[in-house]
Write a protein that holds these residues in place. Structure first.
Motif, short mmCIF file in Angstrom:
data_model
loop_
_atom_site.label_atom_id
_atom_site.label_comp_id
_atom_site.label_asym_id
_atom_site.label_seq_id
_atom_site.Cartn_x
_atom_site.Cartn_y
_atom_site.Cartn_z
N SER A 56 -3.47 -8.67 -7.93
CA SER A 56 -2.54 -8.09 -6.96
C SER A 56 -3.06 -6.76 -6.43
CB SER A 56 -1.18 -7.84 -7.63
OG SER A 56 -0.58 -9.05 -8.05
N LEU A 57 -2.64 -6.44 -5.24
CA LEU A 57 -2.90 -5.14 -4.62
C LEU A 57 -1.69 -4.75 -3.80
CD1 LEU A 57 -6.55 -5.42 -3.21
CD2 LEU A 57 -5.81 -3.98 -5.11
N ARG A 58 -1.50 -3.45 -3.63
CA ARG A 58 -0.49 -2.96 -2.70
C ARG A 58 -1.16 -2.05 -1.69
NH1 ARG A 58 4.99 0.68 -3.46
NH2 ARG A 58 3.44 2.36 -3.73
N LEU A 59 -1.09 -2.45 -0.45
CA LEU A 59 -1.62 -1.65 0.63
C LEU A 59 -0.53 -0.70 1.13
CD1 LEU A 59 -3.58 -4.30 2.71
CD2 LEU A 59 -4.30 -3.03 0.68
N SER A 60 -0.94 0.49 1.52
CA SER A 60 -0.02 1.48 2.07
C SER A 60 -0.52 1.95 3.43
CB SER A 60 0.09 2.70 1.13
OG SER A 60 0.56 2.32 -0.14
N CYS A 61 0.41 2.35 4.26
CA CYS A 61 0.07 2.88 5.58
C CYS A 61 1.05 3.99 5.90
CB CYS A 61 0.16 1.78 6.62
SG CYS A 61 -0.03 2.35 8.34
N THR A 62 0.54 5.20 5.93
CA THR A 62 1.39 6.36 6.22
C THR A 62 1.18 6.80 7.66
OG1 THR A 62 1.33 7.06 3.93
CG2 THR A 62 1.95 8.71 5.56
N ALA A 63 2.27 6.94 8.38
CA ALA A 63 2.20 7.29 9.80
C ALA A 63 2.60 8.73 10.03
CB ALA A 63 3.10 6.36 10.60
N SER A 64 2.01 9.31 11.05
CA SER A 64 2.43 10.62 11.54
C SER A 64 2.46 10.53 13.06
CB SER A 64 1.49 11.72 11.07
OG SER A 64 0.17 11.46 11.51
N GLY A 65 3.35 11.31 13.65
CA GLY A 65 3.47 11.28 15.11
C GLY A 65 4.39 10.20 15.63
N LEU A 66 4.89 9.35 14.75
CA LEU A 66 5.91 8.39 15.12
C LEU A 66 6.72 8.05 13.88
CD1 LEU A 66 5.13 5.31 13.95
CD2 LEU A 66 3.51 5.37 15.81
N LYS A 67 7.94 7.58 14.10
CA LYS A 67 8.80 7.17 12.99
C LYS A 67 8.71 5.65 12.86
CE LYS A 67 12.10 10.98 13.55
NZ LYS A 67 13.53 11.33 13.78
N PHE A 94 10.02 1.49 15.07
CA PHE A 94 9.02 0.60 15.66
C PHE A 94 8.96 -0.72 14.91
CE2 PHE A 94 6.49 3.14 18.67
CZ PHE A 94 7.05 4.39 18.45
N ALA A 95 8.45 -1.74 15.61
CA ALA A 95 7.98 -2.92 14.91
C ALA A 95 6.65 -2.54 14.25
CB ALA A 95 7.75 -4.07 15.90
N VAL A 96 6.46 -2.98 13.04
CA VAL A 96 5.24 -2.65 12.31
C VAL A 96 4.69 -3.92 11.67
CG1 VAL A 96 5.71 -0.21 11.86
CG2 VAL A 96 6.65 -1.96 10.34
N GLY A 97 3.41 -3.87 11.36
CA GLY A 97 2.82 -5.07 10.79
C GLY A 97 1.49 -4.81 10.14
N SER A 112 11.26 4.42 5.11
CA SER A 112 11.40 5.31 6.27
C SER A 112 11.38 6.77 5.86
CB SER A 112 12.68 4.98 7.03
OG SER A 112 12.60 3.70 7.62
N ALA A 113 11.88 7.08 4.67
CA ALA A 113 11.88 8.47 4.22
C ALA A 113 10.46 8.99 4.06
CB ALA A 113 12.65 8.59 2.91
N LYS A 114 9.56 8.11 3.61
CA LYS A 114 8.15 8.50 3.44
C LYS A 114 7.32 8.15 4.67
CE LYS A 114 8.16 8.03 -1.60
NZ LYS A 114 7.54 7.36 -2.77
N ASN A 115 7.98 7.51 5.65
CA ASN A 115 7.27 7.07 6.86
C ASN A 115 6.05 6.23 6.51
OD1 ASN A 115 7.77 7.13 9.63
ND2 ASN A 115 6.14 8.62 10.01
N THR A 116 6.24 5.33 5.57
CA THR A 116 5.13 4.55 5.02
C THR A 116 5.47 3.07 5.01
OG1 THR A 116 4.39 6.40 3.64
CG2 THR A 116 3.66 4.20 3.00
N LEU A 117 4.48 2.28 5.38
CA LEU A 117 4.58 0.82 5.37
C LEU A 117 3.75 0.29 4.21
CD1 LEU A 117 5.38 -1.79 7.02
CD2 LEU A 117 3.14 -1.57 8.13
N ILE A 162 7.27 -6.93 10.93
CA ILE A 162 8.70 -6.74 10.77
C ILE A 162 9.20 -5.88 11.92
CG2 ILE A 162 8.39 -4.74 9.25
CD1 ILE A 162 10.84 -5.75 7.67
N ALA A 163 10.35 -6.27 12.47
CA ALA A 163 10.92 -5.52 13.57
C ALA A 163 11.59 -4.25 13.05
CB ALA A 163 11.93 -6.39 14.31
N TRP A 164 11.94 -3.35 13.96
CA TRP A 164 12.59 -2.10 13.54
C TRP A 164 13.91 -2.40 12.84
CZ3 TRP A 164 17.48 -1.04 15.18
CH2 TRP A 164 17.94 -1.75 16.28
#
Length: 124
Positions: free
Chosen positions: A17-28, A32-35, A74-79, A51-53
């Motif tokens: 198993s692995l867990r990928l993370s994606c932290t965004a800045s400059g947008l919430k 947004f739809a994210v994927g 959303s609190a961490k702005n992370t997918l 996934i849609a907003w």
């Protein structure tokens, strides 16, 4: 300036198993739809999960259904992308992305903001 930084890729044995993370800045990311998308050597980039907003009815590619789970904080702005029971055919560069809406079509052309990619290698 929008920036998306994805991480978590690694070399793992089949079944792991692995867990990928994606932290965004400059947008919430909650707005947004994210994927997650992936691209294996010599192949086109493909949608893995989107996934849609509104977080209704996430999309999963048939090849990952039941094994991968998309989520966001959303609190961490992370997918996130939780990947279980990994297979050698999951080996690819994985990218997170954000867009206005994907309308059920998890296709790269619909997403305008991209991470730099994180590499996943699954050994047999």
């Amino acid at each position: 300036q929008v920036q998306m930084v994805d991480s978590g890729g690694d070399l793992v044995e089949a079944g792991g198993s692995l867990r990928l993370s994606c932290t965004a800045s400059g947008l919430k990311i909650g707005d947004f739809a994210v994927g997650w998308f992936r691209q294996a050597p010599g192949k086109e980039r493909e949608g893995v999960s989107c996934i849609a907003w509104s977080e209704d009815d996430p999309y999963y590619a048939d090849s990952v259904k039941g094994r991968f789970t998309i989520s966001r904080d959303s609190a961490k702005n992370t997918l996130y992308l939780q990947m279980n029971n990994l297979k050698p055919e999951d080996t690819a560069m994985y990218y997170c992305a954000a867009g206005a809406d994907f309308s059920g079509r998890c296709e790269p052309i619909l997403f305008g903001y991209w991470g730099q990619g994180t590499e996943v290698t699954v050994s047999s």
